[in-house]
Design a protein around this motif. Structure first.
Motif, PDB file in Angstrom:
ATOM      1  N   GLN A  66      64.078  51.824  38.901  1.00 17.49           N
ATOM      2  CA  GLN A  66      63.933  51.555  40.339  1.00 17.49           C
ATOM      3  C   GLN A  66      62.642  52.342  40.880  1.00 17.49           C
ATOM      4  O   GLN A  66      62.549  52.333  42.098  1.00 17.49           O
ATOM      5  CB  GLN A  66      65.141  51.794  40.984  1.00 17.49           C
ATOM      6  CG  GLN A  66      66.228  50.882  40.592  1.00 17.49           C
ATOM      7  CD  GLN A  66      65.912  49.257  40.917  1.00 17.49           C
ATOM      8  OE1 GLN A  66      65.556  49.069  42.160  1.00 17.49           O
ATOM      9  NE2 GLN A  66      66.314  48.587  39.994  1.00 17.49           N
ATOM     10  N   ARG A  67      62.089  53.286  40.240  1.00 18.53           N
ATOM     11  CA  ARG A  67      61.083  54.294  40.651  1.00 18.53           C
ATOM     12  C   ARG A  67      59.749  53.585  40.757  1.00 18.53           C
ATOM     13  O   ARG A  67      59.455  52.459  40.234  1.00 18.53           O
ATOM     14  CB  ARG A  67      61.067  55.333  39.655  1.00 18.53           C
ATOM     15  CG  ARG A  67      62.184  56.237  39.878  1.00 18.53           C
ATOM     16  CD  ARG A  67      62.209  57.547  39.140  1.00 18.53           C
ATOM     17  NE  ARG A  67      63.302  58.421  39.550  1.00 18.53           N
ATOM     18  CZ  ARG A  67      63.560  59.521  39.133  1.00 18.53           C
ATOM     19  NH1 ARG A  67      62.758  60.083  38.010  1.00 18.53           N
ATOM     20  NH2 ARG A  67      64.475  60.321  39.397  1.00 18.53           N
ATOM     21  N   PRO A  68      59.044  53.979  41.758  1.00 20.08           N
ATOM     22  CA  PRO A  68      57.577  53.297  42.075  1.00 20.08           C
ATOM     23  C   PRO A  68      56.586  53.489  40.818  1.00 20.08           C
ATOM     24  O   PRO A  68      56.830  54.314  40.182  1.00 20.08           O
ATOM     25  CB  PRO A  68      57.067  53.943  43.397  1.00 20.08           C
ATOM     26  CG  PRO A  68      57.847  55.305  43.256  1.00 20.08           C
ATOM     27  CD  PRO A  68      59.094  55.099  42.541  1.00 20.08           C
ATOM     28  N   THR A 117      47.160  43.738  41.047  1.00 18.28           N
ATOM     29  CA  THR A 117      48.011  43.190  39.860  1.00 18.28           C
ATOM     30  C   THR A 117      49.337  43.677  39.640  1.00 18.28           C
ATOM     31  O   THR A 117      50.035  42.916  38.932  1.00 18.28           O
ATOM     32  CB  THR A 117      47.065  43.298  38.492  1.00 18.28           C
ATOM     33  OG1 THR A 117      47.288  44.895  38.065  1.00 18.28           O
ATOM     34  CG2 THR A 117      45.698  43.088  38.596  1.00 18.28           C
ATOM     35  N   LEU A 118      49.569  44.675  40.384  1.00 16.97           N
ATOM     36  CA  LEU A 118      50.995  45.235  40.387  1.00 16.97           C
ATOM     37  C   LEU A 118      51.996  44.424  41.158  1.00 16.97           C
ATOM     38  O   LEU A 118      51.526  44.084  42.361  1.00 16.97           O
ATOM     39  CB  LEU A 118      50.924  46.779  40.609  1.00 16.97           C
ATOM     40  CG  LEU A 118      50.203  47.629  39.574  1.00 16.97           C
ATOM     41  CD1 LEU A 118      50.040  48.897  40.054  1.00 16.97           C
ATOM     42  CD2 LEU A 118      50.489  47.424  38.181  1.00 16.97           C
ATOM     43  N   ASN A 119      53.318  44.492  40.723  1.00 12.64           N
ATOM     44  CA  ASN A 119      54.368  43.814  41.641  1.00 12.64           C
ATOM     45  C   ASN A 119      54.448  44.490  42.973  1.00 12.64           C
ATOM     46  O   ASN A 119      55.098  44.187  43.909  1.00 12.64           O
ATOM     47  CB  ASN A 119      55.322  43.514  40.961  1.00 12.64           C
ATOM     48  CG  ASN A 119      55.193  42.286  39.861  1.00 12.64           C
ATOM     49  OD1 ASN A 119      54.255  41.455  40.080  1.00 12.64           O
ATOM     50  ND2 ASN A 119      55.890  42.461  38.628  1.00 12.64           N
ATOM     51  N   ILE A 120      54.437  46.152  42.643  1.00  9.83           N
ATOM     52  CA  ILE A 120      54.871  46.956  43.768  1.00  9.83           C
ATOM     53  C   ILE A 120      53.711  48.009  44.011  1.00  9.83           C
ATOM     54  O   ILE A 120      52.988  48.175  43.056  1.00  9.83           O
ATOM     55  CB  ILE A 120      56.069  47.715  43.508  1.00  9.83           C
ATOM     56  CG1 ILE A 120      57.340  46.907  42.806  1.00  9.83           C
ATOM     57  CG2 ILE A 120      56.445  48.736  44.642  1.00  9.83           C
ATOM     58  CD1 ILE A 120      58.533  47.538  42.374  1.00  9.83           C
ATOM     59  N   ASP A 121      53.377  48.323  45.471  1.00 13.66           N
ATOM     60  CA  ASP A 121      52.257  49.322  45.749  1.00 13.66           C
ATOM     61  C   ASP A 121      52.555  50.528  44.879  1.00 13.66           C
ATOM     62  O   ASP A 121      53.678  51.042  45.065  1.00 13.66           O
ATOM     63  CB  ASP A 121      52.247  49.423  46.984  1.00 13.66           C
ATOM     64  CG  ASP A 121      51.445  48.452  47.731  1.00 13.66           C
ATOM     65  OD1 ASP A 121      50.850  47.308  47.206  1.00 13.66           O
ATOM     66  OD2 ASP A 121      51.744  48.125  49.244  1.00 13.66           O
TER      67      ASP A 121
END
Length: 268
Positions: A22-24, A89-93
């Motif tokens: 769950q970590r960014p 390209t990443l799902n999360i900033d």
């Protein structure tokens, strides 16, 4: 495990945690004369083991990315575009972590794009390179001359590299490998960082920020890191008895621990 992919001509290294996290994600941006490789042996495995998906790009003209033939004409704005291309390209900033020139690129990125959080590691200050260049010229003129040789595409030697980047003991094999991978840097980007394209503080977004420097850094002295911290109204962490290459000093886990503590503080 470190993997590598090509994203529209950009070399991107990945190191992912085992299982779901769950970590960014963290996106590492390297400094001048280097490439994404500088993160792969220490910081990326460390933070992946702590549960953070880790990515490191080689800016265009660096490492295995396209653009080597045009490197002298590449601007800091080009490097900002590279960072944005990978972020997209990443799902999360991701959290952005920039070392030296990479820290300057991160500051310019904030003029145009939001970021979850940023870490400036031995970063070129928002006031630019001029003060750092004069300080190096006065304190270590031989290193100053050698850096200009590297900028022109000439290679230096391991003794000069050690004096410029490290404060503690360095394993000869690691130093030789670093020297082999080093390359020339964009003349235009150096001028951008010196005076022609400094960060516009009034346009910058201000996400959570970590500022870290090294006590014995010859290239971005601690007093300039403190200036950066003062400019952004942030505390400053100065690593004792370490030089510019905090990713490869023997005491690099101390730098990683400061970053990890800060990352944990971002979690609501």
């Amino acid at each position: 495990m470190i993997t590598k992919q090509d994203i529209n001509g950009l070399e991107v290294f990945s190191c992912l945690p085992e299982g779901k996290s769950q970590r960014p994600p963290l996106l590492f941006i390297h400094g001048a004369f280097a490439g994404g490789w500088m993160w792969t042996e220490t910081f990326m495995p460390h933070f992946a083991a702590a549960g953070y998906p880790c990515y490191a790009l080689s800016l265009r003209g660096h490492g295995g990315s396209k653009g080597h033939q045009q490197i002298d004409w590449l601007s800091v704005a080009d490097y900002v575009d590279d960072v944005r291309q990978v972020v997209d390209t990443l799902n999360i900033d991701p959290v952005l972590l920039g070392h030296s020139m990479g820290g300057f690129v991160v500051q310019k990125y904030l003029e145009r794009h939001p970021a979850r959080a940023v870490a400036l590691l031995c970063s070129v200050p928002p006031q630019g390179l001029i003060a750092a260049q004069f300080h190096l010229l006065l304190q270590k003129p031989q290193i100053y001359l050698e850096i200009n040789r590297i900028l022109a595409g000439d290679h230096t030697d391991t003794d000069t590299l050690r004096d410029a980047l490290f404060a503690g003991e360095v394993e000869p094999a690691m130093l030789a490998e670093w020297l082999e991978k080093m390359q020339n840097e964009s003349q235009r980007a150096i001028w951008d960082m010196s005076m022609f394209n400094l960060p516009n503080l009034y346009c910058m977004r201000r996400p959570p920020m970590l500022i870290v420097g090294a006590e014995k850094d010859m290239l971005v002295p601690a007093f300039l890191v403190q200036t950066t911290a003062h400019t952004y109204g942030q505390p400053c962490h100065i690593l004792r008895n370490m030089g510019h290459a905090i990713t490869h000093e023997k005491e690099w886990p101390h730098a990683a621990a400061i970053i990890e503590t800060w990352l944990e503080s971002l979690t609501p």
